[in-house]
Write a protein that holds these residues in place. Structure first.
Motif, mmCIF file in Angstrom:
data_model
loop_
_atom_site.group_PDB
_atom_site.id
_atom_site.type_symbol
_atom_site.label_atom_id
_atom_site.label_comp_id
_atom_site.label_asym_id
_atom_site.label_seq_id
_atom_site.Cartn_x
_atom_site.Cartn_y
_atom_site.Cartn_z
ATOM 1 N N ASP A 67 1.688 15.758 -0.776
ATOM 2 C CA ASP A 67 1.022 14.725 -1.563
ATOM 3 C C ASP A 67 -0.484 14.956 -1.708
ATOM 4 O OD1 ASP A 67 3.442 13.516 -1.894
ATOM 5 O OD2 ASP A 67 3.056 11.825 -0.544
ATOM 6 N N LYS A 68 -1.116 15.447 -0.659
ATOM 7 C CA LYS A 68 -2.566 15.625 -0.725
ATOM 8 C C LYS A 68 -2.951 16.623 -1.806
ATOM 9 C CE LYS A 68 -3.677 14.286 4.024
ATOM 10 N NZ LYS A 68 -4.306 14.693 5.314
ATOM 11 N N LEU A 120 -2.439 14.932 -5.252
ATOM 12 C CA LEU A 120 -3.527 14.012 -5.582
ATOM 13 C C LEU A 120 -4.786 14.770 -5.981
ATOM 14 C CD1 LEU A 120 -3.147 11.355 -2.728
ATOM 15 C CD2 LEU A 120 -2.408 11.138 -5.103
ATOM 16 N N TYR A 167 -7.882 10.443 -0.170
ATOM 17 C CA TYR A 167 -8.091 9.144 0.465
ATOM 18 C C TYR A 167 -9.486 9.079 1.074
ATOM 19 C CZ TYR A 167 -3.433 7.292 -0.197
ATOM 20 O OH TYR A 167 -2.289 6.774 -0.765
ATOM 21 N N ILE A 173 2.740 9.604 4.025
ATOM 22 C CA ILE A 173 2.214 10.532 3.038
ATOM 23 C C ILE A 173 2.921 11.866 3.237
ATOM 24 C CG2 ILE A 173 0.161 11.738 2.208
ATOM 25 C CD1 ILE A 173 -1.520 9.382 3.211
ATOM 26 N N TRP A 197 -6.550 -0.339 5.953
ATOM 27 C CA TRP A 197 -5.158 -0.615 6.314
ATOM 28 C C TRP A 197 -5.080 -1.550 7.520
ATOM 29 C CZ3 TRP A 197 -3.821 5.298 6.389
ATOM 30 C CH2 TRP A 197 -3.791 5.784 5.071
ATOM 31 N N HIS A 238 0.654 4.069 -2.923
ATOM 32 C CA HIS A 238 0.617 5.520 -2.709
ATOM 33 C C HIS A 238 1.614 6.225 -3.617
ATOM 34 C CE1 HIS A 238 0.411 9.439 -0.804
ATOM 35 N NE2 HIS A 238 1.726 9.419 -0.735
ATOM 36 N N ASN A 239 2.821 5.682 -3.704
ATOM 37 C CA ASN A 239 3.829 6.306 -4.561
ATOM 38 C C ASN A 239 3.393 6.281 -6.027
ATOM 39 O OD1 ASN A 239 5.374 6.797 -2.304
ATOM 40 N ND2 ASN A 239 6.696 5.007 -2.584
ATOM 41 N N TYR A 299 0.821 -1.208 0.000
ATOM 42 C CA TYR A 299 0.000 0.000 0.000
ATOM 43 C C TYR A 299 0.855 1.258 0.000
ATOM 44 C CZ TYR A 299 -4.410 -2.424 0.190
ATOM 45 O OH TYR A 299 -5.498 -3.193 -0.149
ATOM 46 N N GLN A 300 2.067 1.181 0.535
ATOM 47 C CA GLN A 300 2.983 2.310 0.405
ATOM 48 C C GLN A 300 3.406 2.458 -1.048
ATOM 49 O OE1 GLN A 300 4.073 4.522 3.068
ATOM 50 N NE2 GLN A 300 4.415 5.633 1.164
ATOM 51 N N PHE A 324 0.206 6.384 -6.928
ATOM 52 C CA PHE A 324 -0.844 7.416 -6.997
ATOM 53 C C PHE A 324 -0.218 8.790 -7.250
ATOM 54 C CE2 PHE A 324 -3.579 4.907 -3.706
ATOM 55 C CZ PHE A 324 -3.981 4.027 -4.688
ATOM 56 N N VAL A 378 -9.121 7.260 -4.691
ATOM 57 C CA VAL A 378 -7.950 8.128 -4.552
ATOM 58 C C VAL A 378 -7.605 8.785 -5.885
ATOM 59 C CG1 VAL A 378 -5.491 8.234 -3.994
ATOM 60 C CG2 VAL A 378 -7.014 6.810 -2.618
#
Length: 389
Positions: free
Chosen positions: A214-215, A218, A192, A210, A200, A129-130, A125-126, A132, A186
């Motif tokens: 990043d927010k 996204l 998220y 995060i 998770w 995220h990368n 999941y990390q 994403f 996402v």
């Protein structure tokens, strides 16, 4: 490509191999021979007025990035990916409007190739995220470099039903469906979802890292459209494991020789489900049936079962568009020509409208012969779907 044009295709989806352009992922300049390879493909398509639909990353990345950085576990790979995408946009953007940042990105939670070795739930999941963040940065860059371009990502979206109306089965269905929605939410909404932490925790960890920026990345790099693959539906019940690809048996549906339930109405359901949730156009980029084809001495196949499958699924798609008013940008099947199946690694499982003379051991002339379904789909395209009625 000529065979595809013979069916009347006006769009063709293909993938660019990252390591053909940047063999290690860290070169300062791209490999010109790799760019020329795809120039030739795109220019040949343009001869037949075929629009390219390009997948930037289709389940692969340069091996150097795996060995040096542990793949998508590292944010270094984000920078390498964005550099790679920028090169594609600058080189091909004058001829290519439709792009997919990743293929079936939601598969990273189970078996998808993130390049992360010995990945547990948190590592996967990390890595997601990368990916994403890389996708969002790429979408923003694409809008800047290709005015009028459209940027999506592709998700594996077999439909999923609860096995019974038992409340526990219904709630398990909700949770398992969120395993897919997580990725679409996402990338399609730009943030998220509220259930992310609960998801998770079910996978054995509390949080992912995060970065502060990043927010916003996204949020401003949301997808323009949602693309997905659809082959079947599954059912699930309390007690089934997470990422239950095969699901439980559905007594109401016929199956392919490989046990995949055939559910055309599920495609219409899935189209509605995605659009209701995300409110962005959708693009069906994989749909098809793996079957055992018996060719005659001339390589010709009477594949009425494939015609029936596509008649049902294309009709369901048309109903979603015309009756339910789901905006659909297009449809590309998997696959218009026989190939080695990903899921089983064999030629015996054939998908195409074109028969390829090769067996599971690689023996054969590689002669390509249109099947009965080739002429059928040609007629469907010529009539813009009227032949389905």
């Amino acid at each position: 490509i000529k065979l595809m044009a013979g069916m009347g295709f006006n769009i063709f989806r293909f993938s660019i191999c990252w390591s053909r352009i940047f063999p290690t992922g860290e070169e300062n300049e791209p490999n010109q021979a790799g760019l020329k390879f795809y120039d030739d493909v795109i220019n040949e398509m343009k001869k037949y007025d075929m629009e390219p639909l390009i997948t930037i990353c289709h389940d692969e990345l340069p091996m150097n990035l795996v060995l040096k950085y542990n793949g998508w576990a590292s944010r270094k790979v984000i920078d390498a990916y964005v550099k790679y995408a920028k090169t594609l946009f600058e080189h091909f953007g004058d001829r290519c409007r439709y792009w997919l940042t990743f293929n079936e990105i939601n598969a990273v939670r189970g078996f998808g190739p993130t390049g992360v070795r010995k990945a547990d739930g948190q590592a996967r999941y990390q890595a997601a995220h990368n990916m994403f963040v890389a996708s969002a940065k790429t979408v923003k860059l694409g809008h800047k470099l290709i005015p009028g371009g459209s940027f999506g990502a592709m998700f594996a979206m077999s439909e999923l039903y609860p096995a019974t109306c038992k409340p526990e089965d219904m709630f398990h269905h909700l949770q398992e469906r969120r395993e897919n929605w997580y990725f679409i939410d996402v990338m399609g909404r730009g943030y998220y979802p509220s259930y992310a932490e609960e998801l998770w925790q079910r996978h054995g960890f509390e949080k992912i890292t995060i970065d502060p920026d990043d927010k916003e990345i996204l949020k401003t790099g949301q997808l323009d459209y949602i693309a997905f693959s659809y082959y079947r539906s599954n059912i699930t019940k309390k007690g089934d494991g997470w990422f239950n690809v095969g699901g439980s048996a559905n007594p109401y549906l016929d199956k392919t020789p490989w046990g995949w339930p055939v559910d055309p109405l599920g495609l219409r359901y899935c189209m509605n489900e995605i659009y209701d949730r995300i409110q962005k156009p959708i693009f069906i980029v994989e749909n098809g049936i793996g079957a055992i084809d018996q060719a005659d001495e001339n390589g010709y196949v009477e594949d009425d079962y494939r015609i029936e499958y596509f008649q049902q699924h294309l009709s369901a798609m048309a109903d979603a568009i015309n009756i339910d008013h789901v905006p659909c940008l297009g449809y590309t099947m998997w696959a218009p020509i026989d190939l080695v199946s990903l899921s089983t690694g064999e030629m015996k499982k054939r998908y195409g409208f074109v028969y390829v003379d090769m067996d599971d051991e690689g023996h054969g002339s590689l002669t390509r012969t249109p099947k009965k379904s080739y002429q059928w789909i040609k007629h469907v395209i010529e009539t813009n779907g009227a032949a389905l009625e």
